[in-house]
Scaffold this motif. Structure first.
Motif, PDB file in Angstrom:
ATOM      1  N   GLY A  21       0.861  -1.171   0.000  1.00 35.15           N
ATOM      2  CA  GLY A  21       0.000   0.000   0.000  1.00 35.15           C
ATOM      3  C   GLY A  21       0.897   1.220   0.000  1.00 35.15           C
ATOM      4  N   PHE A  22       0.304   2.394   0.045  1.00 37.78           N
ATOM      5  CA  PHE A  22       1.085   3.621  -0.074  1.00 37.78           C
ATOM      6  C   PHE A  22       0.634   4.631   0.971  1.00 37.78           C
ATOM      7  N   ILE A  23       1.566   5.464   1.404  1.00 38.09           N
ATOM      8  CA  ILE A  23       1.274   6.550   2.355  1.00 38.09           C
ATOM      9  C   ILE A  23       1.845   7.837   1.773  1.00 38.09           C
ATOM     10  N   TYR A  24       1.034   8.880   1.751  1.00 43.73           N
ATOM     11  CA  TYR A  24       1.491  10.187   1.272  1.00 43.73           C
ATOM     12  C   TYR A  24       1.318  11.188   2.400  1.00 43.73           C
ATOM     13  N   VAL A  25       2.418  11.858   2.777  1.00 45.88           N
ATOM     14  CA  VAL A  25       2.444  12.728   3.950  1.00 45.88           C
ATOM     15  C   VAL A  25       2.881  14.131   3.551  1.00 45.88           C
ATOM     16  N   ASN A  26       2.218  15.127   4.120  1.00 47.68           N
ATOM     17  CA  ASN A  26       2.620  16.520   3.910  1.00 47.68           C
ATOM     18  C   ASN A  26       2.049  17.360   5.049  1.00 47.68           C
ATOM     19  N   GLU A  71      -0.049  15.783   7.789  1.00 46.12           N
ATOM     20  CA  GLU A  71      -1.298  15.146   7.384  1.00 46.12           C
ATOM     21  C   GLU A  71      -0.965  14.048   6.383  1.00 46.12           C
ATOM     22  N   ALA A  72      -1.824  13.026   6.313  1.00 38.61           N
ATOM     23  CA  ALA A  72      -1.534  11.904   5.422  1.00 38.61           C
ATOM     24  C   ALA A  72      -2.804  11.321   4.822  1.00 38.61           C
ATOM     25  N   TYR A  73      -2.661  10.810   3.614  1.00 32.24           N
ATOM     26  CA  TYR A  73      -3.634   9.908   3.026  1.00 32.24           C
ATOM     27  C   TYR A  73      -2.965   8.542   2.881  1.00 32.24           C
ATOM     28  N   ILE A  74      -3.758   7.501   3.107  1.00 29.12           N
ATOM     29  CA  ILE A  74      -3.277   6.128   2.961  1.00 29.12           C
ATOM     30  C   ILE A  74      -3.993   5.505   1.758  1.00 29.12           C
ATOM     31  N   PHE A  75      -3.250   4.729   0.978  1.00 32.00           N
ATOM     32  CA  PHE A  75      -3.807   4.087  -0.210  1.00 32.00           C
ATOM     33  C   PHE A  75      -3.750   2.576  -0.007  1.00 32.00           C
ATOM     34  N   ASP A  76      -4.925   2.000   0.137  1.00 30.47           N
ATOM     35  CA  ASP A  76      -5.169   0.615   0.536  1.00 30.47           C
ATOM     36  C   ASP A  76      -4.804   0.408   2.010  1.00 30.47           C
ATOM     37  N   THR A 124       1.041  12.610  12.996  1.00 24.01           N
ATOM     38  CA  THR A 124       0.397  12.945  11.733  1.00 24.01           C
ATOM     39  C   THR A 124      -1.086  12.603  11.773  1.00 24.01           C
ATOM     40  N   THR A 125      -1.908  13.503  11.259  1.00 22.79           N
ATOM     41  CA  THR A 125      -3.350  13.276  11.156  1.00 22.79           C
ATOM     42  C   THR A 125      -3.656  12.531   9.861  1.00 22.79           C
ATOM     43  N   ILE A 126      -4.424  11.457   9.957  1.00 23.37           N
ATOM     44  CA  ILE A 126      -4.804  10.684   8.774  1.00 23.37           C
ATOM     45  C   ILE A 126      -6.112  11.247   8.229  1.00 23.37           C
ATOM     46  N   LYS A 127      -6.058  11.792   7.014  1.00 23.88           N
ATOM     47  CA  LYS A 127      -7.241  12.416   6.411  1.00 23.88           C
ATOM     48  C   LYS A 127      -8.175  11.415   5.762  1.00 23.88           C
ATOM     49  N   GLY A 128      -7.669  10.228   5.438  1.00 17.79           N
ATOM     50  CA  GLY A 128      -8.527   9.230   4.827  1.00 17.79           C
ATOM     51  C   GLY A 128      -7.726   8.080   4.255  1.00 17.79           C
ATOM     52  N   VAL A 129      -8.438   7.003   3.917  1.00 18.75           N
ATOM     53  CA  VAL A 129      -7.838   5.849   3.239  1.00 18.75           C
ATOM     54  C   VAL A 129      -8.617   5.606   1.953  1.00 18.75           C
ATOM     55  N   ILE A 130      -7.889   5.445   0.840  1.00 15.10           N
ATOM     56  CA  ILE A 130      -8.491   5.277  -0.480  1.00 15.10           C
ATOM     57  C   ILE A 130      -8.270   3.844  -0.939  1.00 15.10           C
ATOM     58  N   PHE A 131      -9.328   3.188  -1.410  1.00 14.28           N
ATOM     59  CA  PHE A 131      -9.249   1.807  -1.857  1.00 14.28           C
ATOM     60  C   PHE A 131      -9.016   1.739  -3.358  1.00 14.28           C
ATOM     61  N   ASN A 132      -7.997   0.978  -3.762  1.00 13.80           N
ATOM     62  CA  ASN A 132      -7.676   0.831  -5.183  1.00 13.80           C
ATOM     63  C   ASN A 132      -8.718   0.008  -5.925  1.00 13.80           C
ATOM     64  N   MET A 175     -10.402  -2.216   6.814  1.00 16.66           N
ATOM     65  CA  MET A 175     -11.388  -1.124   6.774  1.00 16.66           C
ATOM     66  C   MET A 175     -12.082  -0.902   8.114  1.00 16.66           C
ATOM     67  N   ASP A 176     -12.425  -1.997   8.813  1.00 15.35           N
ATOM     68  CA  ASP A 176     -13.149  -1.849  10.080  1.00 15.35           C
ATOM     69  C   ASP A 176     -12.338  -1.101  11.117  1.00 15.35           C
ATOM     70  N   VAL A 177     -11.006  -1.258  11.068  1.00 13.03           N
ATOM     71  CA  VAL A 177     -10.143  -0.553  12.021  1.00 13.03           C
ATOM     72  C   VAL A 177     -10.172   0.948  11.748  1.00 13.03           C
ATOM     73  N   PHE A 178     -10.100   1.335  10.483  1.00 15.25           N
ATOM     74  CA  PHE A 178     -10.185   2.756  10.132  1.00 15.25           C
ATOM     75  C   PHE A 178     -11.524   3.339  10.557  1.00 15.25           C
ATOM     76  N   LYS A 179     -12.590   2.588  10.319  1.00 12.01           N
ATOM     77  CA  LYS A 179     -13.920   3.083  10.686  1.00 12.01           C
ATOM     78  C   LYS A 179     -14.046   3.272  12.199  1.00 12.01           C
ATOM     79  N   LYS A 180     -13.506   2.335  12.981  1.00  9.11           N
ATOM     80  CA  LYS A 180     -13.550   2.462  14.441  1.00  9.11           C
ATOM     81  C   LYS A 180     -12.799   3.691  14.919  1.00  9.11           C
TER      82      LYS A 180
END
Length: 220
Positions: A34-39, A42-47, A68-76, A86-91
């Motif tokens: 998977g991938f992590i993009y940080v700036n 703040e970060a977005y996670i991919f998968d 770092t604050t995680i702004k979201g996770v995007i599913f490929n 996914m359930d962990v992110f939702k919790k």
């Protein structure tokens, strides 16, 4: 190595690959990228990582170790190696993001609906950086997207992109006749790409795109 469940590979100050193991019902295991993009912290996670323990480790690494604050996770795409955590992110109250087509297929496999849906393209911002998520066509699945990071000249292609010398892999939901053409579209759309991250195996440059195109060209 962050823990026995998760490995994080740094590519740059903004880009990281997260690697975890998916265990199949038959006991077989394989590494998933998977991938992590940080700036600006703040970060977005991919998968998501491929299991809940690795997902928890990734969230803690970003939130506690990197502050770092995680702004979201995007599913490929809709397969388990993209969204098993996914359930962990939702919790944790972290937004989950997918194309409408991916959400429909996830629902058929009893996954909950992501928080944010898009049709064919979604542009996200991370401070002064842009991320472009696009459905380019069918390949590994009918819903697979590609995520492009113009400031890094990088794409995260997920399982539609093969590492060098990889086999064709899981074709259960694939469109093998369109696969080569879809990857060709990606190569043409983003001619300045320097880094390509596949769903499994070693990352590299545009040779991964060329290899994937050639691997499926005979299927025409």
């Amino acid at each position: 190595m962050v823990s026995k469940e998760l490995t994080i590979k740094k590519l740059s100050d903004h880009s990281y690959i997260h690697i975890s193991k998916l265990v199949l019902e038959n006991g077989a295991q394989y590494d998933c990228n998977g991938f992590i993009y940080v700036n600006n912290k703040e970060a977005y996670i991919f998968d998501t990582p491929a299991n809940d323990n690795a997902t928890t480790d990734l969230i803690q690494w970003l939130q506690k170790n990197k502050k770092t604050t995680i702004k979201g996770v995007i599913f490929n795409h809709f397969h388990a190696d993209c969204n098993e955590g996914m359930d962990v992110f939702k919790k944790e109250g972290i937004p989950t993001i997918a194309s409408k087509k991916t959400a429909e297929l996830m629902a058929l496999h009893k996954y909950p609906e992501p928080n944010l849906l898009f049709k064919e393209q979604l542009t996200l911002t991370l401070g002064n950086k842009t991320i472009i998520n696009t459905f380019m066509g069918e390949a590994h699945t009918v819903d697979n997207i590609v995520s492009y990071f113009p400031d890094e000249e990088l794409i995260f292609g997920g399982c539609m992109i093969k590492s060098i010398d990889a086999k064709k892999g899981n074709l259960a939901d694939a469109n093998i006749k369109e696969w080569s053409a879809t990857v060709s579209k990606i190569k043409n759309a983003y001619p300045k790409i320097k880094t390509v991250i596949p769903g499994h195996g070693e990352h590299g440059n545009t040779k991964l795109l060329d290899y994937t195109i050639s691997l499926f060209k005979a299927e025409k």
